[in-house]
Design an enzyme around this catalytic site. Sequence first.
Site, PDB file in Angstrom:
ATOM      1  N   GLN A  18      -2.757   5.389   8.304  1.00 22.20           N
ATOM      2  CA  GLN A  18      -2.992   4.828   9.631  1.00 22.20           C
ATOM      3  C   GLN A  18      -3.637   5.877  10.534  1.00 22.20           C
ATOM      4  O   GLN A  18      -3.629   7.074  10.222  1.00 22.20           O
ATOM      5  CB  GLN A  18      -1.678   4.350  10.253  1.00 22.20           C
TER       6      GLN A  18
ATOM      7  N   HIS B  36      -4.581  -2.561  -5.697  1.00 25.77           N
ATOM      8  CA  HIS B  36      -3.238  -2.646  -5.123  1.00 25.77           C
ATOM      9  C   HIS B  36      -2.321  -1.542  -5.638  1.00 25.77           C
ATOM     10  O   HIS B  36      -1.523  -0.979  -4.887  1.00 25.77           O
ATOM     11  CB  HIS B  36      -2.627  -4.011  -5.443  1.00 25.77           C
TER      12      HIS B  36
ATOM     13  N   CYS C 153      -5.249  -6.464  -0.025  1.00 26.50           N
ATOM     14  CA  CYS C 153      -5.942  -6.717  -1.282  1.00 26.50           C
ATOM     15  C   CYS C 153      -7.154  -7.627  -1.065  1.00 26.50           C
ATOM     16  O   CYS C 153      -7.213  -8.387  -0.103  1.00 26.50           O
ATOM     17  CB  CYS C 153      -4.993  -7.359  -2.297  1.00 26.50           C
TER      18      CYS C 153
ATOM     19  N   CYS D 281      -0.555  -9.677  -0.593  1.00 23.41           N
ATOM     20  CA  CYS D 281      -0.778  -8.397   0.093  1.00 23.41           C
ATOM     21  C   CYS D 281      -1.983  -8.528   1.018  1.00 23.41           C
ATOM     22  O   CYS D 281      -3.087  -8.874   0.570  1.00 23.41           O
ATOM     23  CB  CYS D 281      -1.015  -7.281  -0.921  1.00 23.41           C
TER      24      CYS D 281
ATOM     25  N   ASN E  58       2.417   7.261   5.832  1.00 23.68           N
ATOM     26  CA  ASN E  58       3.809   7.098   5.429  1.00 23.68           C
ATOM     27  C   ASN E  58       3.789   6.634   3.978  1.00 23.68           C
ATOM     28  O   ASN E  58       3.189   5.605   3.674  1.00 23.68           O
ATOM     29  CB  ASN E  58       4.511   6.052   6.293  1.00 23.68           C
TER      30      ASN E  58
ATOM     31  N   HIS F  26      -2.485   3.164   1.544  1.00 21.66           N
ATOM     32  CA  HIS F  26      -3.129   3.142   2.849  1.00 21.66           C
ATOM     33  C   HIS F  26      -2.481   4.168   3.771  1.00 21.66           C
ATOM     34  O   HIS F  26      -1.401   4.676   3.510  1.00 21.66           O
ATOM     35  CB  HIS F  26      -3.032   1.752   3.490  1.00 21.66           C
TER      36      HIS F  26
ATOM     37  N   HIS G 128       0.454  -1.142  -0.974  1.00 16.95           N
ATOM     38  CA  HIS G 128      -0.974  -0.911  -1.206  1.00 16.95           C
ATOM     39  C   HIS G 128      -1.361   0.446  -0.592  1.00 16.95           C
ATOM     40  O   HIS G 128      -1.029   0.722   0.561  1.00 16.95           O
ATOM     41  CB  HIS G 128      -1.781  -2.038  -0.562  1.00 16.95           C
TER      42      HIS G 128
END
Length: 366
Positions: free
Chosen positions: A206, A151, A93, A90, A191, A204, A202
């Site tokens: 944007q 993660h 990570c 990932c 999303n 997150h 993971h």
Amino acid sequence: MIGIKLRKIYKEHYMHTFDFSVNIRHYIKKDKRDLFLFGNKEHTLEPTNDMPPLNIKPQSHKRWNPFHNEWVVYTPSRQDRTFNPPKEYCPLCVVKKDGYQGEIPFEEFEVAVFENRFASLHPDSARNLPDDFPYAPITGRCEVVVYSSEHNGNFGLMPVEKCEVLIQAWIHRYLALLDTKEIQFVMPFENRGEAIGVTLPHPHGQIYAFDYIPTDVQNMAKAFRTAPFLDIVLQHKELIVDESEYFYQVVPYFARFPFESWIIPKKRIAGLWEIQPNQISDYAAFLLKVVRRYDAIFNEPMPYIMLQYSSPKGEEKTFGYHVQFLPFKRSANKLKFLAGCEQGAGVFLADILPEDVAAQLRAVSV
């Protein structure tokens, strides 16, 4: 480069100010991309492995679609972006296998924001396009917001104090990006869930910073100039799901998605940068409560798109900051897919009445 605890004023294009209470560290990656680390504790770790530069030209540009009155953005290099890697590879990570180099070259962090390696909005315009293609270069920016070094997990499991750091990270990026002359509109979003196509599990989100105001946002700004529609939405008391000291969760009477709801400040602000520092804790707790309510309604993480709308440049006097949650489930075992009528005509078909959705959300214990 180690940041200091910022209590000083951060100024941007509109001369807005904000008093940050988090530590901010700015680090320049090997390929010259920016990385910002935000946290309650000062980040002083030495960097480890970092990704080498990506030797491709994005050829980003936008072409005008006259049928939809909007720009379409093209970035061919994104075809090669990371797609559902194994956990040990990932890129978000901190623990890497076999010397694999990730995006964040530190063994630990709280919240991280970096320039997207596979940016959709990139100032490297395509060349030699046919003369009859109405196109233009892009001077935008795409950033990735990593909620945690862990993660596993999701937004709803985030501690309140971590969410407070995240909110200040959003504000910092709003102010910095809007201070760029070319940037006209900035939108943080998330999303969430494989059901809507997420390729990196993971936790997150944007941030997209546009050098133009997208068509949907222009329409929104035009509506706000006509009337204070957030106030009008809140007049329908039966559609209010919950409230805190400073915010409401409400199902808009014109909701397009099943279980759609919005977070609206009780007092209008043009953008998140206008939130008062003493309101951040309230906002963090309320934002997490909204996500946890979604996760509780079907006893599993709800796939959704979360969109933060702050004013584009020039619309600050009337535009109202709010957050839209667009869930992609219409029942415990049924996903919401956009059908031909919705895709082809822009006419959304809602299966559940907004007032029924509000009642179901209110009934969830969180």
